[in-house]
Scaffold this active site. Structure first.
Site: not given
Length: 218
Positions: A13, A88, A127, A160, A171
């Protein structure tokens, strides 16, 4: 051009929003950023938001809506805006519609960047980030030449905490739970557009751009 961008964490996004900003000259309004800004400036609504944030509670809809309204009233939003991270929930969407109505404005499009869960997991869980220079790698799509070392500066690569698989899947689950009803809400009004987010960055932008071109021609 008044837009909402939807998409799960890792859908791209932010990248697409930057490209829309560059081409159309309208600001990206990320609710997290404007909340922090209102708190930092110590505005009346910012102080209210801080009370909830300090207690680790969610900032109530009416406070968030007030902060969004303040931001949309600024001169750089005259030509339009991109809302990112808000609304949301359906309740927030209804409140946003009422607020825009009061301002004599309306939404032109809600663009949902669709990426399946497994692809999101690959993008985020694999990542790795350099501790020294911040360069970003992906062990599947863009691996470093030497395992665990940055190509640019030789720094150590790390993952992370919120990029761990269980966190990413949770999530994604929360996003789907909250957003599916929201998509239904906008589908009924005929302004929801779904875009395939698994394509290249350029292909995704071209798809979004063609939607915006159609809308701007009315």
């Amino acid at each position: 051009m008044n837009l909402i961008l939807l998409g799960p964490p890792g859908a791209g996004k932010g990248t697409q929003a930057k490209m829309i900003v560059e081409k159309y000259g309208i600001p990206q309004i990320a609710t997290g950023d404007i909340l922090r800004e209102a708190v930092a400036k110590g505005t009346e609504l910012g102080r209210k938001a801080k009370e909830y944030m300090d207690r680790g509670e969610l900032v109530p809809d009416e406070v968030v809506i007030g902060i969004v309204k303040e931001r949309l009233s600024q001169p750089d939003c005259e030509k339009g805006f991109i809302l990112d991270g808000f609304p949301r929930t359906v309740r927030q969407a209804e409140a946003l519609d009422e607020m825009l109505d009061e301002m004599g404005r309306k939404l032109d499009a809600v663009i949902s960047i669709e990426v399946p869960e497994e692809e999101i997991v690959k993008r985020i869980v694999y990542r790795r980030i350099c501790k020294q220079c911040g360069a970003v790698y992906n062990l599947i799509y863009n691996p470093p030449k030497v395992n665990g070392k940055c190509d640019k500066c030789g720094g150590e690569l790390y993952q992370r905490d919120d990029d761990k698989e269980d966190v990413v899947r949770e999530r994604y689950r929360v996003y789907k739970e909250q957003t599916e009803p929201l998509k239904e809400y906008y589908k009924k009004t005929g302004i929801l557009y779904e875009v395939d987010g698994t394509k290249s960055i350029e292909e995704v932008f071209n798809e979004i751009d063609s939607i915006l071109q159609k809308i701007s021609k009315g």
